[in-house]
Design a protein around this motif. Structure first.
Motif, PDB file in Angstrom:
ATOM      1  N   MET A   1      14.364   5.653  44.757  1.00  0.00           N
ATOM      2  CA  MET A   1      15.163   6.832  44.412  1.00  0.00           C
ATOM      3  C   MET A   1      16.592   6.633  44.885  1.00  0.00           C
ATOM      4  O   MET A   1      16.825   6.079  45.952  1.00  0.00           O
ATOM      5  CB  MET A   1      14.577   8.078  45.081  1.00  0.00           C
ATOM      6  CG  MET A   1      13.182   8.408  44.629  1.00  0.00           C
ATOM      7  SD  MET A   1      12.469   9.797  45.517  1.00  0.00           S
ATOM      8  CE  MET A   1      13.402  11.141  44.824  1.00  0.00           C
ATOM      9  N   ALA A   2      17.528   7.103  44.066  1.00  0.00           N
ATOM     10  CA  ALA A   2      18.942   7.039  44.450  1.00  0.00           C
ATOM     11  C   ALA A   2      19.666   8.202  43.790  1.00  0.00           C
ATOM     12  O   ALA A   2      19.331   8.604  42.684  1.00  0.00           O
ATOM     13  CB  ALA A   2      19.555   5.715  44.004  1.00  0.00           C
ATOM     14  N   ASN A   3      20.643   8.707  44.495  1.00  0.00           N
ATOM     15  CA  ASN A   3      21.465   9.760  43.909  1.00  0.00           C
ATOM     16  C   ASN A   3      22.911   9.588  44.343  1.00  0.00           C
ATOM     17  O   ASN A   3      23.200   8.992  45.369  1.00  0.00           O
ATOM     18  CB  ASN A   3      20.940  11.148  44.287  1.00  0.00           C
ATOM     19  CG  ASN A   3      21.127  11.457  45.748  1.00  0.00           C
ATOM     20  OD1 ASN A   3      20.665  10.716  46.608  1.00  0.00           O
ATOM     21  ND2 ASN A   3      21.811  12.532  46.052  1.00  0.00           N
ATOM     22  N   GLY A   4      23.790  10.075  43.503  1.00  0.00           N
ATOM     23  CA  GLY A   4      25.202  10.074  43.811  1.00  0.00           C
ATOM     24  C   GLY A   4      25.941   8.856  43.297  1.00  0.00           C
ATOM     25  O   GLY A   4      25.384   7.784  43.111  1.00  0.00           O
ATOM     26  N   VAL A   5      27.227   9.064  43.089  1.00  0.00           N
ATOM     27  CA  VAL A   5      28.088   8.014  42.541  1.00  0.00           C
ATOM     28  C   VAL A   5      28.197   6.819  43.487  1.00  0.00           C
ATOM     29  O   VAL A   5      28.414   5.688  43.036  1.00  0.00           O
ATOM     30  CB  VAL A   5      29.470   8.599  42.170  1.00  0.00           C
ATOM     31  CG1 VAL A   5      30.280   8.954  43.392  1.00  0.00           C
ATOM     32  CG2 VAL A   5      30.216   7.665  41.247  1.00  0.00           C
ATOM     33  N   LYS A   6      28.011   7.025  44.784  1.00  0.00           N
ATOM     34  CA  LYS A   6      28.096   5.909  45.737  1.00  0.00           C
ATOM     35  C   LYS A   6      26.997   4.876  45.507  1.00  0.00           C
ATOM     36  O   LYS A   6      27.132   3.734  45.929  1.00  0.00           O
ATOM     37  CB  LYS A   6      28.015   6.429  47.172  1.00  0.00           C
ATOM     38  CG  LYS A   6      29.237   7.189  47.614  1.00  0.00           C
ATOM     39  CD  LYS A   6      29.108   7.619  49.051  1.00  0.00           C
ATOM     40  CE  LYS A   6      30.331   8.377  49.506  1.00  0.00           C
ATOM     41  NZ  LYS A   6      30.215   8.789  50.913  1.00  0.00           N
ATOM     42  N   LYS A   7      25.927   5.263  44.854  1.00  0.00           N
ATOM     43  CA  LYS A   7      24.816   4.340  44.584  1.00  0.00           C
ATOM     44  C   LYS A   7      24.889   3.711  43.198  1.00  0.00           C
ATOM     45  O   LYS A   7      24.077   2.856  42.852  1.00  0.00           O
ATOM     46  CB  LYS A   7      23.474   5.068  44.745  1.00  0.00           C
ATOM     47  CG  LYS A   7      23.240   5.637  46.117  1.00  0.00           C
ATOM     48  CD  LYS A   7      23.163   4.554  47.152  1.00  0.00           C
ATOM     49  CE  LYS A   7      22.892   5.164  48.517  1.00  0.00           C
ATOM     50  NZ  LYS A   7      22.874   4.194  49.576  1.00  0.00           N
ATOM     51  N   ALA A   8      25.860   4.108  42.390  1.00  0.00           N
ATOM     52  CA  ALA A   8      25.935   3.648  40.998  1.00  0.00           C
ATOM     53  C   ALA A   8      26.037   2.133  40.880  1.00  0.00           C
ATOM     54  O   ALA A   8      25.359   1.516  40.054  1.00  0.00           O
ATOM     55  CB  ALA A   8      27.108   4.312  40.282  1.00  0.00           C
ATOM     56  N   SER A   9      26.857   1.510  41.698  1.00  0.00           N
ATOM     57  CA  SER A   9      27.054   0.061  41.605  1.00  0.00           C
ATOM     58  C   SER A   9      25.779  -0.703  41.941  1.00  0.00           C
ATOM     59  O   SER A   9      25.383  -1.614  41.200  1.00  0.00           O
ATOM     60  CB  SER A   9      28.192  -0.360  42.535  1.00  0.00           C
ATOM     61  OG  SER A   9      28.350  -1.754  42.510  1.00  0.00           O
ATOM     62  N   ILE A  10      25.121  -0.347  43.028  1.00  0.00           N
ATOM     63  CA  ILE A  10      23.910  -1.083  43.420  1.00  0.00           C
ATOM     64  C   ILE A  10      22.774  -0.808  42.440  1.00  0.00           C
ATOM     65  O   ILE A  10      22.010  -1.713  42.112  1.00  0.00           O
ATOM     66  CB  ILE A  10      23.495  -0.808  44.880  1.00  0.00           C
ATOM     67  CG1 ILE A  10      22.383  -1.762  45.313  1.00  0.00           C
ATOM     68  CG2 ILE A  10      23.086   0.630  45.094  1.00  0.00           C
ATOM     69  CD1 ILE A  10      22.729  -3.226  45.267  1.00  0.00           C
ATOM     70  N   ILE A  11      22.676   0.403  41.929  1.00  0.00           N
ATOM     71  CA  ILE A  11      21.633   0.683  40.934  1.00  0.00           C
ATOM     72  C   ILE A  11      21.874  -0.148  39.681  1.00  0.00           C
ATOM     73  O   ILE A  11      20.936  -0.716  39.115  1.00  0.00           O
ATOM     74  CB  ILE A  11      21.563   2.192  40.624  1.00  0.00           C
ATOM     75  CG1 ILE A  11      20.971   2.958  41.816  1.00  0.00           C
ATOM     76  CG2 ILE A  11      20.752   2.460  39.359  1.00  0.00           C
ATOM     77  CD1 ILE A  11      19.541   2.562  42.192  1.00  0.00           C
ATOM     78  N   SER A  12      23.102  -0.272  39.267  1.00  0.00           N
ATOM     79  CA  SER A  12      23.421  -1.121  38.121  1.00  0.00           C
ATOM     80  C   SER A  12      23.016  -2.563  38.396  1.00  0.00           C
ATOM     81  O   SER A  12      22.415  -3.227  37.542  1.00  0.00           O
ATOM     82  CB  SER A  12      24.914  -1.043  37.811  1.00  0.00           C
ATOM     83  OG  SER A  12      25.243  -1.897  36.742  1.00  0.00           O
ATOM     84  N   ASN A  13      23.331  -3.058  39.582  1.00  0.00           N
ATOM     85  CA  ASN A  13      22.950  -4.429  39.946  1.00  0.00           C
ATOM     86  C   ASN A  13      21.442  -4.594  39.978  1.00  0.00           C
ATOM     87  O   ASN A  13      20.906  -5.595  39.489  1.00  0.00           O
ATOM     88  CB  ASN A  13      23.541  -4.816  41.299  1.00  0.00           C
ATOM     89  CG  ASN A  13      25.028  -5.012  41.253  1.00  0.00           C
ATOM     90  OD1 ASN A  13      25.603  -5.279  40.201  1.00  0.00           O
ATOM     91  ND2 ASN A  13      25.680  -4.873  42.393  1.00  0.00           N
ATOM     92  N   VAL A  14      20.734  -3.635  40.554  1.00  0.00           N
ATOM     93  CA  VAL A  14      19.269  -3.702  40.659  1.00  0.00           C
ATOM     94  C   VAL A  14      18.637  -3.765  39.274  1.00  0.00           C
ATOM     95  O   VAL A  14      17.771  -4.595  39.013  1.00  0.00           O
ATOM     96  CB  VAL A  14      18.716  -2.489  41.442  1.00  0.00           C
ATOM     97  CG1 VAL A  14      17.214  -2.353  41.263  1.00  0.00           C
ATOM     98  CG2 VAL A  14      19.063  -2.607  42.918  1.00  0.00           C
ATOM     99  N   LEU A  15      19.067  -2.886  38.387  1.00  0.00           N
ATOM    100  CA  LEU A  15      18.400  -2.768  37.093  1.00  0.00           C
ATOM    101  C   LEU A  15      18.875  -3.772  36.054  1.00  0.00           C
ATOM    102  O   LEU A  15      18.183  -3.996  35.065  1.00  0.00           O
ATOM    103  CB  LEU A  15      18.559  -1.338  36.569  1.00  0.00           C
ATOM    104  CG  LEU A  15      17.905  -0.263  37.449  1.00  0.00           C
ATOM    105  CD1 LEU A  15      18.134   1.112  36.851  1.00  0.00           C
ATOM    106  CD2 LEU A  15      16.430  -0.535  37.670  1.00  0.00           C
ATOM    107  N   ASN A  16      20.020  -4.388  36.280  1.00  0.00           N
ATOM    108  CA  ASN A  16      20.548  -5.347  35.306  1.00  0.00           C
ATOM    109  C   ASN A  16      20.471  -6.793  35.772  1.00  0.00           C
ATOM    110  O   ASN A  16      21.092  -7.664  35.169  1.00  0.00           O
ATOM    111  CB  ASN A  16      22.002  -4.990  34.953  1.00  0.00           C
ATOM    112  CG  ASN A  16      22.091  -3.714  34.163  1.00  0.00           C
ATOM    113  OD1 ASN A  16      21.352  -3.509  33.225  1.00  0.00           O
ATOM    114  ND2 ASN A  16      22.992  -2.832  34.579  1.00  0.00           N
ATOM    115  N   SER A  17      19.707  -7.049  36.813  1.00  0.00           N
ATOM    116  CA  SER A  17      19.584  -8.422  37.307  1.00  0.00           C
ATOM    117  C   SER A  17      18.122  -8.832  37.363  1.00  0.00           C
ATOM    118  O   SER A  17      17.227  -7.986  37.333  1.00  0.00           O
ATOM    119  CB  SER A  17      20.194  -8.537  38.710  1.00  0.00           C
ATOM    120  OG  SER A  17      19.377  -7.871  39.656  1.00  0.00           O
ATOM    121  N   GLU A  18      17.915 -10.111  37.440  1.00  0.00           N
ATOM    122  CA  GLU A  18      16.575 -10.631  37.701  1.00  0.00           C
ATOM    123  C   GLU A  18      16.259 -10.365  39.176  1.00  0.00           C
ATOM    124  O   GLU A  18      17.171 -10.220  39.988  1.00  0.00           O
ATOM    125  CB  GLU A  18      16.538 -12.134  37.423  1.00  0.00           C
ATOM    126  CG  GLU A  18      16.764 -12.496  35.970  1.00  0.00           C
ATOM    127  CD  GLU A  18      15.663 -11.994  35.067  1.00  0.00           C
ATOM    128  OE1 GLU A  18      14.485 -12.067  35.461  1.00  0.00           O
ATOM    129  OE2 GLU A  18      15.988 -11.509  33.970  1.00  0.00           O
TER     130      GLU A  18
END
Length: 70
Positions: free
Chosen positions: A25-42
């Protein structure tokens, strides 16, 4: 008496992987970059949360702000 959590819980990757229903779980704009990295990487050791790709029953729950870079 039930425990009421006021902060998040951090699990190691092994424990997270062994859960019946692991939820990231993640919320807030501060987590946007890492969530993008998590979901768009192997899955990689450099991004531990990317292990969700290897766990078929894992759920990722994010708010609109955390997903703003997807």
């Amino acid at each position: 008496k039930p425990t009421i959590l006021t902060t998040g819980i951090t699990l190691g990757i092994r424990h997270f992987s062994e859960c019946r229903l692991p939820i990231l779980m993640a919320n807030g704009v501060k987590k946007a970059s890492i969530i993008s990295n998590v979901l768009n990487s192997e899955p990689t050791e450099q991004i531990p949360a990317s292990v969700v790709h290897k766990i078929p029953q894992a759920l990722v729950m994010i708010d609109e702000e955390a997903g703003s870079e997807l």
